[in-house]
Design a protein around this motif. Structure first.
Motif, mmCIF file in Angstrom:
data_model
loop_
_atom_site.group_PDB
_atom_site.id
_atom_site.type_symbol
_atom_site.label_atom_id
_atom_site.label_comp_id
_atom_site.label_asym_id
_atom_site.label_seq_id
_atom_site.Cartn_x
_atom_site.Cartn_y
_atom_site.Cartn_z
ATOM 1 N N ALA A 1 0.768 -1.238 -0.060
ATOM 2 C CA ALA A 1 -0.009 -0.078 0.007
ATOM 3 C C ALA A 1 0.787 1.180 -0.096
ATOM 4 N N ILE A 2 1.923 1.246 0.786
ATOM 5 C CA ILE A 2 2.910 2.486 0.882
ATOM 6 C C ILE A 2 3.496 2.591 -0.539
ATOM 7 N N SER A 3 3.872 1.488 -1.128
ATOM 8 C CA SER A 3 4.607 1.649 -2.422
ATOM 9 C C SER A 3 3.684 1.923 -3.430
ATOM 10 N N ASP A 4 2.412 1.490 -3.376
ATOM 11 C CA ASP A 4 1.410 2.082 -4.437
ATOM 12 C C ASP A 4 1.132 3.682 -4.012
ATOM 13 N N LYS A 5 1.159 3.983 -2.828
ATOM 14 C CA LYS A 5 0.892 5.514 -2.570
ATOM 15 C C LYS A 5 2.023 6.440 -3.219
ATOM 16 N N ILE A 6 3.201 5.911 -2.979
ATOM 17 C CA ILE A 6 4.452 6.698 -3.321
ATOM 18 C C ILE A 6 4.510 6.699 -4.864
ATOM 19 N N ALA A 7 4.116 5.580 -5.543
ATOM 20 C CA ALA A 7 4.029 5.577 -7.064
ATOM 21 C C ALA A 7 2.917 6.582 -7.533
ATOM 22 N N ARG A 8 1.708 6.592 -6.792
ATOM 23 C CA ARG A 8 0.776 7.386 -7.346
ATOM 24 C C ARG A 8 1.163 9.132 -7.157
ATOM 25 N N LEU A 9 1.664 9.212 -5.943
ATOM 26 C CA LEU A 9 2.218 10.561 -5.509
ATOM 27 C C LEU A 9 3.167 11.172 -6.535
ATOM 28 N N SER A 10 4.156 10.216 -6.918
ATOM 29 C CA SER A 10 5.047 10.626 -8.071
ATOM 30 C C SER A 10 4.542 10.714 -9.460
ATOM 31 N N GLU A 11 3.672 9.965 -9.756
ATOM 32 C CA GLU A 11 2.739 10.406 -11.138
ATOM 33 C C GLU A 11 2.303 11.639 -11.074
ATOM 34 N N ALA A 12 1.467 11.693 -9.891
ATOM 35 C CA ALA A 12 0.651 12.998 -9.681
ATOM 36 C C ALA A 12 1.658 14.304 -9.808
ATOM 37 N N GLU A 13 2.856 14.246 -9.009
ATOM 38 C CA GLU A 13 3.689 15.101 -9.175
ATOM 39 C C GLU A 13 4.205 15.520 -10.697
ATOM 40 N N TYR A 14 4.612 14.356 -11.355
ATOM 41 C CA TYR A 14 4.913 14.427 -12.675
ATOM 42 C C TYR A 14 3.875 15.042 -13.501
ATOM 43 N N ALA A 15 2.613 14.808 -13.381
ATOM 44 C CA ALA A 15 1.514 15.443 -14.123
ATOM 45 C C ALA A 15 1.408 16.855 -13.650
ATOM 46 N N PHE A 16 1.598 17.226 -12.626
ATOM 47 C CA PHE A 16 1.506 18.727 -12.179
ATOM 48 C C PHE A 16 2.474 19.357 -12.641
#
Length: 75
Positions: A18-33
């Motif tokens: 779950a932590i790894s998934d959250k980190i991946a989603r945060l990274s994707e959101a940051e990249y998109a932003f």
């Protein structure tokens, strides 16, 4: 005993997933932003440059106009 306490507290292996998934989603959101922000900054700079050119062209036209030369307007 300590291992089972950690497993109970943290929820076992699924916790790490779950932590790894959250980190991946945060990274994707940051990249998109950041990608969208850079695109907007570029659009702003292009528009700002065009507006500046229009303004300077108008100022030059006013200074070069016969009326400005006749009245002595130089500013």
């Amino acid at each position: 005993m300590a291992k089972s306490l950690i497993t109970q507290t943290l929820g076992g292996p699924s916790y790490h997933t779950a932590i790894s998934d959250k980190i991946a989603r945060l990274s994707e959101a940051e990249y998109a932003f950041e990608t969208k922000r850079r695109k907007l900054e570029h659009q702003f700079e292009v528009t700002n440059s065009e507006l500046r050119e229009e303004y300077l062209a108008a100022v030059l036209e006013i200074h070069d106009s016969p009326e400005a030369k006749m009245t002595g307007v130089t500013h």
